[in-house]
Design a protein around this motif. Sequence first.
Motif, PDB file in Angstrom:
ATOM      1  N   UNK A  61      68.370  46.040  37.446  1.00 26.09           N
ATOM      2  CA  UNK A  61      69.482  45.428  38.227  1.00 26.09           C
ATOM      3  C   UNK A  61      70.768  46.011  37.780  1.00 26.09           C
ATOM      4  N   UNK A  62      71.018  46.711  36.705  1.00 29.13           N
ATOM      5  CA  UNK A  62      72.214  47.314  36.526  1.00 29.13           C
ATOM      6  C   UNK A  62      72.615  48.531  37.542  1.00 29.13           C
ATOM      7  N   UNK A  63      73.926  48.433  37.897  1.00 29.53           N
ATOM      8  CA  UNK A  63      74.328  49.149  39.133  1.00 29.53           C
ATOM      9  C   UNK A  63      75.982  49.664  38.431  1.00 29.53           C
ATOM     10  N   UNK A  64      76.078  50.744  38.383  1.00 21.64           N
ATOM     11  CA  UNK A  64      77.617  51.246  38.125  1.00 21.64           C
ATOM     12  C   UNK A  64      78.000  51.239  39.347  1.00 21.64           C
ATOM     13  N   UNK A  65      79.498  51.062  39.496  1.00 22.46           N
ATOM     14  CA  UNK A  65      80.231  51.276  40.678  1.00 22.46           C
ATOM     15  C   UNK A  65      81.329  52.267  40.247  1.00 22.46           C
ATOM     16  N   UNK A  66      81.504  53.160  41.221  1.00 26.54           N
ATOM     17  CA  UNK A  66      82.999  54.060  40.986  1.00 26.54           C
ATOM     18  C   UNK A  66      83.595  54.339  42.314  1.00 26.54           C
ATOM     19  N   UNK A  67      85.026  53.612  42.114  1.00 26.01           N
ATOM     20  CA  UNK A  67      85.688  53.696  43.481  1.00 26.01           C
ATOM     21  C   UNK A  67      86.434  55.031  43.588  1.00 26.01           C
ATOM     22  N   UNK A  68      85.954  55.712  44.781  1.00 26.68           N
ATOM     23  CA  UNK A  68      86.557  57.078  44.752  1.00 26.68           C
ATOM     24  C   UNK A  68      87.666  57.027  46.144  1.00 26.68           C
ATOM     25  N   UNK A  69      88.804  57.708  46.222  1.00 23.67           N
ATOM     26  CA  UNK A  69      89.520  57.701  47.296  1.00 23.67           C
ATOM     27  C   UNK A  69      88.699  58.157  48.597  1.00 23.67           C
ATOM     28  N   UNK A  70      89.025  57.652  49.773  1.00 25.52           N
ATOM     29  CA  UNK A  70      88.502  57.940  50.943  1.00 25.52           C
ATOM     30  C   UNK A  70      88.904  59.432  51.393  1.00 25.52           C
ATOM     31  N   UNK A  71      90.505  59.553  50.939  1.00 27.23           N
ATOM     32  CA  UNK A  71      91.285  60.523  51.349  1.00 27.23           C
ATOM     33  C   UNK A  71      91.722  61.246  50.102  1.00 27.23           C
ATOM     34  N   UNK A  72      91.624  62.510  49.803  1.00 28.66           N
ATOM     35  CA  UNK A  72      92.190  63.389  48.567  1.00 28.66           C
ATOM     36  C   UNK A  72      93.377  62.999  48.469  1.00 28.66           C
ATOM     37  N   UNK A  74      95.072  60.246  47.931  1.00 27.42           N
ATOM     38  CA  UNK A  74      95.521  58.957  48.236  1.00 27.42           C
ATOM     39  C   UNK A  74      94.810  58.045  47.457  1.00 27.42           C
ATOM     40  N   UNK A  75      95.683  57.330  46.358  1.00 25.32           N
ATOM     41  CA  UNK A  75      95.062  56.584  45.586  1.00 25.32           C
ATOM     42  C   UNK A  75      95.156  54.924  45.859  1.00 25.32           C
ATOM     43  N   UNK A  76      95.653  54.567  47.082  1.00 22.98           N
ATOM     44  CA  UNK A  76      95.822  53.300  47.547  1.00 22.98           C
ATOM     45  C   UNK A  76      94.470  52.654  47.384  1.00 22.98           C
ATOM     46  N   UNK A  77      94.443  51.360  46.723  1.00 22.86           N
ATOM     47  CA  UNK A  77      93.267  50.764  46.560  1.00 22.86           C
ATOM     48  C   UNK A  77      92.365  50.408  47.553  1.00 22.86           C
ATOM     49  N   UNK A  78      93.294  50.254  49.001  1.00 22.93           N
ATOM     50  CA  UNK A  78      92.654  49.827  49.913  1.00 22.93           C
ATOM     51  C   UNK A  78      92.073  51.042  50.703  1.00 22.93           C
ATOM     52  N   UNK A  79      92.360  52.121  50.266  1.00 23.96           N
ATOM     53  CA  UNK A  79      91.650  53.369  50.798  1.00 23.96           C
ATOM     54  C   UNK A  79      90.621  54.060  49.620  1.00 23.96           C
TER      55      UNK A  79
END
Length: 186
Positions: A61-72, A74-79
């Motif tokens: 049940x353990x899952x690791x989540x890594x949030x990566x930029x959609x556009x190289x 661009x570090x906007x959290x919404x992107x």
Amino acid sequence: TKEFSLQELDRYLTKIKKNTAPGKSGRRVDHIISLSTEQRTAIVKLLSIPNLTGLSYDNWTHELVNWIPKEEGNNDINKRRPLIYYEVMRKMWMGIRLHKVLQIWKNNGIIDKDNYAFLTRLSTTQPLMIKKLVLEHALHHEKSLTMIDVDFSKAYDSTEQFAKDLALRRLRFPEEALHAWQMYDD
């Protein structure tokens, strides 16, 4: 709901993508592939326990989540988009079971080739080409055209459990297997 075979595991291991990021345990599919036949047979027995007992492994049940930029750059959290890393044993168990279920569905005409989200090694190229040709035909013949696109990109990630249950029942999914598929659906 029976024991997996070594052949099923080995078939799955030949098709899965190698050198991918591991789950919390740090184990990779490459580690499993490099094991001896005797050790892979032990893995098969471990993978079969949920099939035979209906019980699950807590660490699956353990899952690791890594949030990566959609556009190289661009570090906007919404992107950003999430990459989720599952335990390799869970991925193997799900992969072997999914292959078996899809074969049954295909062989019995329950699911067809137009269900691209489910079927491996199929491309969306043909439907996209048809759409392109329709657009070009309308442009060439100066005809009005209205098209609607539905974005299902989040459909499989956000489906409620009751909806998955209803869909699996409609696809004649065995009652005894529903619990096993939904074990990790929290």
